[in-house]
Design an enzyme around this catalytic site. Structure first.
Site, PDB file in Angstrom:
ATOM      1  N   THR A   1      27.974  97.838  86.441  1.00 47.12           N
ATOM      2  CA  THR A   1      26.937  98.838  86.149  1.00 47.12           C
ATOM      3  C   THR A   1      26.160  99.123  87.422  1.00 47.12           C
ATOM      4  OG1 THR A   1      25.335  97.122  85.527  1.00 47.12           O
ATOM      5  CG2 THR A   1      26.616  98.149  83.748  1.00 47.12           C
TER       6      THR A   1
ATOM      7  N   ASN B   1      23.005  99.901  89.072  1.00 43.53           N
ATOM      8  CA  ASN B   1      21.583  99.798  88.715  1.00 43.53           C
ATOM      9  C   ASN B   1      20.780 100.820  89.509  1.00 43.53           C
ATOM     10  OD1 ASN B   1      22.902  97.293  87.876  1.00 43.53           O
ATOM     11  ND2 ASN B   1      20.837  96.574  87.404  1.00 43.53           N
TER      12      ASN B   1
ATOM     13  N   GLU C   1      20.834 100.878  83.949  1.00 45.32           N
ATOM     14  CA  GLU C   1      22.167 100.570  84.471  1.00 45.32           C
ATOM     15  C   GLU C   1      23.166 101.585  83.949  1.00 45.32           C
ATOM     16  OE1 GLU C   1      23.466  96.601  83.687  1.00 45.32           O
ATOM     17  OE2 GLU C   1      21.426  95.939  83.314  1.00 45.32           O
TER      18      GLU C   1
HETATM   19  N1  RBF Z   1      22.747  94.080  77.184  1.00 44.07           N
HETATM   20  C1  RBF Z   1      22.244  93.508  76.069  1.00 44.07           C
HETATM   21  O1  RBF Z   1      21.615  92.465  76.150  1.00 44.07           O
HETATM   22  N2  RBF Z   1      22.402  94.082  74.829  1.00 44.07           N
HETATM   23  C2  RBF Z   1      23.085  95.240  74.662  1.00 44.07           C
HETATM   24  O2  RBF Z   1      23.193  95.729  73.523  1.00 44.07           O
HETATM   25  C3  RBF Z   1      23.670  95.866  75.817  1.00 44.07           C
HETATM   26  N3  RBF Z   1      24.393  97.000  75.705  1.00 44.07           N
HETATM   27  C4  RBF Z   1      24.931  97.576  76.835  1.00 44.07           C
HETATM   28  C5  RBF Z   1      25.684  98.737  76.704  1.00 44.07           C
HETATM   29  C6  RBF Z   1      26.235  99.349  77.824  1.00 44.07           C
HETATM   30  C7  RBF Z   1      27.051 100.598  77.656  1.00 44.07           C
HETATM   31  C8  RBF Z   1      26.035  98.773  79.106  1.00 44.07           C
HETATM   32  C9  RBF Z   1      26.618  99.408  80.322  1.00 44.07           C
HETATM   33  C10 RBF Z   1      25.283  97.604  79.231  1.00 44.07           C
HETATM   34  C11 RBF Z   1      24.730  96.995  78.107  1.00 44.07           C
HETATM   35  N4  RBF Z   1      23.969  95.831  78.200  1.00 44.07           N
HETATM   36  C12 RBF Z   1      23.458  95.249  77.081  1.00 44.07           C
HETATM   37  C13 RBF Z   1      23.564  95.329  79.513  1.00 44.07           C
HETATM   38  C14 RBF Z   1      24.393  94.197  80.069  1.00 44.07           C
HETATM   39  O3  RBF Z   1      23.888  92.985  79.590  1.00 44.07           O
HETATM   40  C15 RBF Z   1      24.238  94.312  81.598  1.00 44.07           C
HETATM   41  O4  RBF Z   1      24.894  95.485  82.015  1.00 44.07           O
HETATM   42  C16 RBF Z   1      24.799  93.139  82.334  1.00 44.07           C
HETATM   43  O5  RBF Z   1      24.061  91.989  82.014  1.00 44.07           O
HETATM   44  C17 RBF Z   1      24.770  93.354  83.859  1.00 44.07           C
HETATM   45  O6  RBF Z   1      23.477  93.572  84.348  1.00 44.07           O
HETATM   46  P1  ADP Z   2      24.781  94.585  90.185  1.00 43.20           P
HETATM   47  O1  ADP Z   2      24.233  93.489  89.373  1.00 43.20           O
HETATM   48  O2  ADP Z   2      24.401  94.487  91.639  1.00 43.20           O
HETATM   49  O3  ADP Z   2      24.466  95.921  89.584  1.00 43.20           O
HETATM   50  P2  ADP Z   2      27.443  94.792  89.069  1.00 43.20           P
HETATM   51  O4  ADP Z   2      28.345  93.621  88.875  1.00 43.20           O
HETATM   52  O5  ADP Z   2      26.802  95.409  87.870  1.00 43.20           O
HETATM   53  O6  ADP Z   2      26.369  94.380  90.145  1.00 43.20           O
HETATM   54  O7  ADP Z   2      28.304  95.864  89.831  1.00 43.20           O
HETATM   55  C1  ADP Z   2      27.724  97.111  90.100  1.00 43.20           C
HETATM   56  C2  ADP Z   2      28.250  97.767  91.347  1.00 43.20           C
HETATM   57  O8  ADP Z   2      29.662  97.931  91.260  1.00 43.20           O
HETATM   58  C3  ADP Z   2      27.684  99.166  91.462  1.00 43.20           C
HETATM   59  O9  ADP Z   2      26.444  99.177  92.166  1.00 43.20           O
HETATM   60  C4  ADP Z   2      28.763  99.905  92.215  1.00 43.20           C
HETATM   61  O10 ADP Z   2      28.540  99.791  93.615  1.00 43.20           O
HETATM   62  C5  ADP Z   2      30.047  99.162  91.843  1.00 43.20           C
HETATM   63  N1  ADP Z   2      30.910  99.832  90.852  1.00 43.20           N
HETATM   64  C6  ADP Z   2      32.259  99.876  90.940  1.00 43.20           C
HETATM   65  N2  ADP Z   2      32.796 100.537  89.908  1.00 43.20           N
HETATM   66  C7  ADP Z   2      31.776 100.951  89.120  1.00 43.20           C
HETATM   67  C8  ADP Z   2      31.704 101.720  87.905  1.00 43.20           C
HETATM   68  N3  ADP Z   2      32.826 102.183  87.298  1.00 43.20           N
HETATM   69  N4  ADP Z   2      30.482 101.966  87.371  1.00 43.20           N
HETATM   70  C9  ADP Z   2      29.376 101.490  87.977  1.00 43.20           C
HETATM   71  N5  ADP Z   2      29.376 100.763  89.123  1.00 43.20           N
HETATM   72  C10 ADP Z   2      30.555 100.491  89.710  1.00 43.20           C
HETATM   73 MG    MG Z   3      24.720  96.250  87.477  1.00 42.74          MG
END
Ligand code: RBF
Ligand code: ADP
Ligand code: MG
Length: 190
Positions: free
Chosen positions: A42, A44, A118
């Site tokens: 994701t 951020n 995110e």
């Molecule tokens: N985190 C939660 O704790 N509960 C959720 O319902 C939840 N839904 C998510 C749905 C999507 C589409 C995405 C991209 C993330 C979601 N997350 C949720 C966040 C997830 O915990 C977080 O992306 C990771 O911990 C990485 O920071």
């Molecule tokens: P962080 O905790 O630093 O956000 P993540 O494990 O969530 O780390 O990875 C996020 C990073 O991965 C983004 O900042 C981006 O540089 C890269 N990335 C690669 N593919 C994707 C994607 N499909 N969607 C979002 N981020 C992506």
């Molecule tokens: Mg992230």
């Protein structure tokens, strides 16, 4: 929560207010667990980005829409137009547009103490893009954030969110927002 999920969300006629919501920001470092722990990276974005356009009031939850990504020049592959012509006057780097799902909130499963924004872009990238500019057009709300009994059930629900987003965006009245001017206009941030 368990039970069946809606395959498509939002009215077929098109996004209804407050959508579309437009905002953007620069990709920052997050908690470092999206890719590693969940297998779902994701990008951020600083929460302050959310106040752009007066939308600091978006409720926590999961949303879908379109994302435009403008890669910084250093990480973009050289373009043929950059190499062959000296007549190029404006930046020839075009934003790329992708479907996205996003989470705004506290990640209750991880008990975060800060609210985060995110974006998971529905596309496979060859490299990270920290520092890139992202513009988002949010077209609908999928569900609230939940706590989960296991990491696997969180992952399952995110995968369902991705399918819901793809189907929901495939409708003509949503597809057309790919052409939204905000997704291509990065001029003011240079
Ligand atoms: N985190 C939660 O704790 N509960 C959720 O319902 C939840 N839904 C998510 C749905 C999507 C589409 C995405 C991209 C993330 C979601 N997350 C949720 C966040 C997830 O915990 C977080 O992306 C990771 O911990 C990485 O920071
Ligand atoms: P962080 O905790 O630093 O956000 P993540 O494990 O969530 O780390 O990875 C996020 C990073 O991965 C983004 O900042 C981006 O540089 C890269 N990335 C690669 N593919 C994707 C994607 N499909 N969607 C979002 N981020 C992506
Ligand atoms: Mg992230």
């Amino acid at each position: 929560p368990s039970g069946p999920r809606e395959p498509i969300v939002g009215p077929d006629a098109g996004p209804s207010p407050p959508y579309p919501v437009r905002f953007g920001g620069q990709v920052i470092k997050g908690f470092g667990r999206g890719s590693k722990e969940l297998g779902i990276p994701t990008a951020n974005i600083p929460l302050s980005g959310l106040s752009i356009g007066g939308h600091d009031d978006l409720e926590s939850g999961i949303y879908y829409g379109w994302a435009a990504l403008l890669l910084p020049p250093s990480t973009s592959p050289p373009l043929a137009s950059d190499i062959s012509y000296e007549t190029t006057t404006t930046s020839s780097v075009e934003p790329q547009i992708y479907p996205m799902v996003m989470s705004i909130g506290w990640n209750p499963f991880y008990k975060n103490t800060v609210r985060s924004v995110e974006v998971h872009i529905i596309h496979e990238f060859a490299a990270d893009f920290y520092g890139a500019d992202i513009h988002l057009v949010i077209l609908g709300y999928i569900r609230p954030e939940y706590d989960y009994v296991s990491k696997e059930s969180l992952i399952d629900d995110i995968k369902t969110d991705i399918e819901v987003a793809k189907r929901s965006l495939g409708r003509e009245a949503y597809e057309r927002y790919k052409e939204d001017g905000y997704l291509r206009d990065f001029g003011e941030e240079e």
